[in-house]
Motif scaffolding. Structure first.
Motif, PDB file in Angstrom:
ATOM      1  N   MET A  58       0.843  -1.182   0.000  1.00 36.74           N
ATOM      2  CA  MET A  58       0.000   0.000   0.000  1.00 36.74           C
ATOM      3  C   MET A  58       0.883   1.238   0.000  1.00 36.74           C
ATOM      4  N   GLN A  59       0.591   2.178  -0.877  1.00 37.77           N
ATOM      5  CA  GLN A  59       1.342   3.425  -0.981  1.00 37.77           C
ATOM      6  C   GLN A  59       0.841   4.406   0.075  1.00 37.77           C
ATOM      7  N   HIS A  60       1.760   5.132   0.679  1.00 38.23           N
ATOM      8  CA  HIS A  60       1.413   6.086   1.729  1.00 38.23           C
ATOM      9  C   HIS A  60       1.927   7.486   1.401  1.00 38.23           C
ATOM     10  N   ALA A  61       2.045   7.821   0.139  1.00 39.05           N
ATOM     11  CA  ALA A  61       2.651   9.087  -0.275  1.00 39.05           C
ATOM     12  C   ALA A  61       1.919  10.309   0.274  1.00 39.05           C
ATOM     13  N   ASP A  62       0.603  10.235   0.411  1.00 36.79           N
ATOM     14  CA  ASP A  62      -0.163  11.394   0.848  1.00 36.79           C
ATOM     15  C   ASP A  62      -0.397  11.427   2.354  1.00 36.79           C
ATOM     16  N   LEU A  63       0.259  10.535   3.108  1.00 40.49           N
ATOM     17  CA  LEU A  63       0.063  10.464   4.547  1.00 40.49           C
ATOM     18  C   LEU A  63       1.281  10.988   5.289  1.00 40.49           C
ATOM     19  N   THR A  64       1.037  11.501   6.487  1.00 37.29           N
ATOM     20  CA  THR A  64       2.145  11.929   7.339  1.00 37.29           C
ATOM     21  C   THR A  64       2.813  10.692   7.930  1.00 37.29           C
ATOM     22  N   PRO A  65       4.036  10.819   8.407  1.00 36.65           N
ATOM     23  CA  PRO A  65       4.690   9.675   9.055  1.00 36.65           C
ATOM     24  C   PRO A  65       3.886   9.132  10.238  1.00 36.65           C
ATOM     25  N   GLU A  66       3.198  10.015  10.964  1.00 35.89           N
ATOM     26  CA  GLU A  66       2.387   9.586  12.100  1.00 35.89           C
ATOM     27  C   GLU A  66       1.207   8.740  11.629  1.00 35.89           C
ATOM     28  N   GLU A  67       0.574   9.141  10.520  1.00 34.12           N
ATOM     29  CA  GLU A  67      -0.548   8.376   9.982  1.00 34.12           C
ATOM     30  C   GLU A  67      -0.088   7.007   9.482  1.00 34.12           C
ATOM     31  N   VAL A  68       1.063   6.970   8.840  1.00 30.65           N
ATOM     32  CA  VAL A  68       1.614   5.693   8.367  1.00 30.65           C
ATOM     33  C   VAL A  68       1.894   4.783   9.557  1.00 30.65           C
ATOM     34  N   ALA A  69       2.460   5.344  10.619  1.00 30.45           N
ATOM     35  CA  ALA A  69       2.763   4.551  11.814  1.00 30.45           C
ATOM     36  C   ALA A  69       1.490   3.966  12.415  1.00 30.45           C
ATOM     37  N   LEU A  70       0.411   4.766  12.448  1.00 28.54           N
ATOM     38  CA  LEU A  70      -0.858   4.262  12.979  1.00 28.54           C
ATOM     39  C   LEU A  70      -1.412   3.147  12.118  1.00 28.54           C
ATOM     40  N   ILE A  71      -1.333   3.307  10.815  1.00 29.66           N
ATOM     41  CA  ILE A  71      -1.815   2.266   9.904  1.00 29.66           C
ATOM     42  C   ILE A  71      -1.050   0.976  10.146  1.00 29.66           C
ATOM     43  N   GLU A  72       0.256   1.084  10.220  1.00 35.21           N
ATOM     44  CA  GLU A  72       1.085  -0.101  10.423  1.00 35.21           C
ATOM     45  C   GLU A  72       0.844  -0.717  11.804  1.00 35.21           C
ATOM     46  N   LYS A  73       0.593   0.130  12.788  1.00 37.38           N
ATOM     47  CA  LYS A  73       0.349  -0.346  14.147  1.00 37.38           C
ATOM     48  C   LYS A  73      -0.885  -1.239  14.205  1.00 37.38           C
ATOM     49  N   TYR A  74      -1.934  -0.870  13.482  1.00 31.33           N
ATOM     50  CA  TYR A  74      -3.191  -1.598  13.559  1.00 31.33           C
ATOM     51  C   TYR A  74      -3.475  -2.454  12.332  1.00 31.33           C
ATOM     52  N   ARG A  75      -2.486  -2.606  11.450  1.00 36.02           N
ATOM     53  CA  ARG A  75      -2.682  -3.377  10.220  1.00 36.02           C
ATOM     54  C   ARG A  75      -2.942  -4.852  10.560  1.00 36.02           C
ATOM     55  N   SER A  76      -3.929  -5.388   9.906  1.00 37.62           N
ATOM     56  CA  SER A  76      -4.257  -6.803  10.032  1.00 37.62           C
ATOM     57  C   SER A  76      -5.144  -7.166   8.867  1.00 37.62           C
ATOM     58  N   LYS A  77      -5.074  -8.398   8.418  1.00 41.05           N
ATOM     59  CA  LYS A  77      -5.936  -8.806   7.313  1.00 41.05           C
ATOM     60  C   LYS A  77      -7.395  -8.801   7.752  1.00 41.05           C
ATOM     61  N   THR A  78      -7.655  -9.296   8.936  1.00 45.34           N
ATOM     62  CA  THR A  78      -9.007  -9.318   9.455  1.00 45.34           C
ATOM     63  C   THR A  78      -8.972  -8.869  10.906  1.00 45.34           C
ATOM     64  N   VAL A  79      -9.751  -7.870  11.218  1.00 42.99           N
ATOM     65  CA  VAL A  79      -9.854  -7.375  12.589  1.00 42.99           C
ATOM     66  C   VAL A  79     -11.285  -7.584  13.031  1.00 42.99           C
ATOM     67  N   SER A  80     -11.434  -8.171  14.199  1.00 47.04           N
ATOM     68  CA  SER A  80     -12.782  -8.365  14.725  1.00 47.04           C
ATOM     69  C   SER A  80     -13.386  -7.002  15.057  1.00 47.04           C
ATOM     70  N   PRO A  81     -14.708  -6.906  15.059  1.00 47.97           N
ATOM     71  CA  PRO A  81     -15.339  -5.631  15.439  1.00 47.97           C
ATOM     72  C   PRO A  81     -14.913  -5.174  16.833  1.00 47.97           C
ATOM     73  N   GLU A  82     -14.747  -6.111  17.734  1.00 47.39           N
ATOM     74  CA  GLU A  82     -14.336  -5.767  19.094  1.00 47.39           C
ATOM     75  C   GLU A  82     -12.928  -5.180  19.111  1.00 47.39           C
ATOM     76  N   GLN A  83     -12.019  -5.796  18.313  1.00 44.13           N
ATOM     77  CA  GLN A  83     -10.649  -5.293  18.258  1.00 44.13           C
ATOM     78  C   GLN A  83     -10.587  -3.943  17.569  1.00 44.13           C
ATOM     79  N   ALA A  84     -11.382  -3.758  16.533  1.00 47.72           N
ATOM     80  CA  ALA A  84     -11.419  -2.468  15.840  1.00 47.72           C
ATOM     81  C   ALA A  84     -11.874  -1.370  16.794  1.00 47.72           C
ATOM     82  N   ALA A  85     -12.910  -1.649  17.578  1.00 47.20           N
ATOM     83  CA  ALA A  85     -13.405  -0.672  18.548  1.00 47.20           C
ATOM     84  C   ALA A  85     -12.347  -0.379  19.607  1.00 47.20           C
TER      85      ALA A  85
END
Length: 94
Positions: free
Chosen positions: A1-28
């Motif tokens: 996934m390209q992150h060219a338009d995101l700040t480093p902080e936004e990229v870090a958050l995406i990577e922190k919570y990246r998962s193929k499948t996240v349960s609704p409980e985990q997402a919340a």
């Protein structure tokens, strides 16, 4: 996934919570954790946030303590009070 338009902080958050499948409980849980982290970073007390968001202190404590499952509109009130925005992406996993 390209992150060219995101700040480093936004990229870090995406990577922190990246998962193929996240349960609704985990997402919340991830969302509430991030909101609370942002609140603490902004040095905003629960009482101050409750007042700014129009929520009762007890209600906000229950949300931040993950003792209740808030509606999206309530999450938006909290985010607005912290001057934050929620970006959502809906994907078809099928």
């Amino acid at each position: 996934m390209q992150h060219a338009d995101l700040t480093p902080e936004e990229v870090a958050l995406i990577e922190k919570y990246r998962s193929k499948t996240v349960s609704p409980e985990q997402a919340a849980k991830n969302l509430i954790t991030e909101i609370n982290d942002q609140r603490l970073a902004a040095e905003v007390t629960v009482a101050e946030l409750a007042k700014k968001s129009g929520l009762q202190v007890t209600q906000l404590k229950n949300i931040l303590g993950m003792k209740t499952d808030p509606k999206l509109s309530t999450i938006c009130k909290i985010l607005n009070a912290l001057s934050l925005n929620l970006k959502m992406e809906i994907q078809n996993d099928g």
